[in-house]
Write a protein that holds these residues in place. Structure first.
Motif, short mmCIF file in Angstrom:
data_model
loop_
_atom_site.label_atom_id
_atom_site.label_comp_id
_atom_site.label_asym_id
_atom_site.label_seq_id
_atom_site.Cartn_x
_atom_site.Cartn_y
_atom_site.Cartn_z
N MET A 61 0.84 -1.18 0.00
CA MET A 61 0.00 0.00 0.00
C MET A 61 0.89 1.24 0.00
O MET A 61 1.95 1.27 0.59
CB MET A 61 -0.88 0.02 1.25
N ARG A 62 0.40 2.24 -0.65
CA ARG A 62 1.13 3.50 -0.73
C ARG A 62 0.20 4.63 -0.29
O ARG A 62 -1.02 4.55 -0.41
CB ARG A 62 1.58 3.77 -2.16
N TRP A 63 0.82 5.71 0.20
CA TRP A 63 0.07 6.90 0.55
C TRP A 63 -0.24 7.66 -0.75
O TRP A 63 0.49 7.55 -1.73
CB TRP A 63 0.86 7.78 1.51
N PRO A 64 -1.31 8.42 -0.77
CA PRO A 64 -1.66 9.13 -2.00
C PRO A 64 -0.55 10.05 -2.53
O PRO A 64 -0.40 10.20 -3.74
CB PRO A 64 -2.90 9.94 -1.61
N ASP A 65 0.25 10.62 -1.64
CA ASP A 65 1.31 11.51 -2.11
C ASP A 65 2.48 10.73 -2.72
O ASP A 65 3.35 11.32 -3.38
CB ASP A 65 1.81 12.42 -0.99
N GLU A 66 2.55 9.40 -2.52
CA GLU A 66 3.61 8.59 -3.08
C GLU A 66 3.28 8.07 -4.48
O GLU A 66 4.15 7.56 -5.18
CB GLU A 66 3.90 7.38 -2.18
N ILE A 67 2.05 8.17 -4.89
CA ILE A 67 1.63 7.64 -6.19
C ILE A 67 1.84 8.69 -7.26
O ILE A 67 1.38 9.82 -7.13
CB ILE A 67 0.15 7.21 -6.14
N ARG A 68 2.57 8.28 -8.32
CA ARG A 68 2.82 9.21 -9.42
C ARG A 68 1.74 9.07 -10.47
O ARG A 68 1.14 8.01 -10.64
CB ARG A 68 4.17 8.91 -10.06
#
Length: 153
Positions: free
Chosen positions: A1-8
C-alpha cells in the motif's frame, strides 16, 4: 500500500509525442511484411521434445520397452586458440616482409611464495582486583546508558 502523495501520475511516464509522416509508417509496415514468416515449417520449428514424450507415453501404454535416446550431436571441433594466434601473427609478419617464424613467447617470472608472519604470543597479565566502589560505579554507569531513550523532536 502507498500513501496518495507517493503515487505518481502515469501520464508523466509516457514518451513525448512524435510526429511521424505517412511515408515512415508505410516503410515500417513494409519492413514488418518482409520480416514476417507465413509458414513455420522446417527443422527449426519442430517440437522434438513433445514428440519424444509422446513416444515414451505410447511405449508405456503398450508395455513395450522405452525408445532409445538419440545420440547427442557432436560439438564442433575444439579450436586451438594458440595455434590460431600463431598462424595469424605469422601471416601479418609475412605481409610486412618480416621473418615469419613462430611468435616469441616469454616465460613469466616465478613469484616468491609469501612467507607467513611469525605469530608471537602475548603474555597474559594478571587481572588487578578492583575495589567495590569502582565496580559499583561501573554498574550504575552501564544502567544509565542502557536505559537512556533518544529525544524526540
Amino acid at each position: 500500500m502507498r500513501w496518495p502523495d507517493e503515487i505518481r501520475d502515469p501520464t508523466e511516464l509516457l514518451p513525448p509525442p512524435v510526429e511521424v509522416s505517412d511515408e515512415e509508417v508505410d516503410r515500417a509496415l513494409a519492413l514488418t511484411d518482409t520480416m514476417t514468416v507465413d509458414t513455420q515449417q522446417g527443422p527449426d520449428f519442430e517440437d522434438r521434445y513433445t514428440e519424444a514424450i509422446a513416444r515414451i507415453i505410447e511405449a508405456k501404454r503398450k508395455a513395450k520397452p522405452l525408445p532409445a535416446a538419440p545420440e547427442p550431436e557432436r560439438p564442433a571441433a575444439v579450436l586451438d586458440l594458440m595455434a590460431a594466434l600463431q598462424e595469424s601473427v605469422s601471416k601479418v609478419k609475412a605481409s610486412r616482409g618480416e621473418e615469419a617464424g613462430p611468435a616469441e613467447v616469454h616465460e613469466l617470472p616465478k613469484l616468491k611464495p609469501k612467507t607467513a608472519a611469525k605469530k608471537t604470543t602475548a603474555k597474559k597479565t594478571t587481572a588487578k582486583k578492583t575495589t567495590a566502589k569502582k565496580t559499583a560505579a561501573k554498574r550504575t554507569a552501564a544502567k544509565k546508558t542502557a536505559s537512556r531513550r533518544p529525544r524526540t523532536a
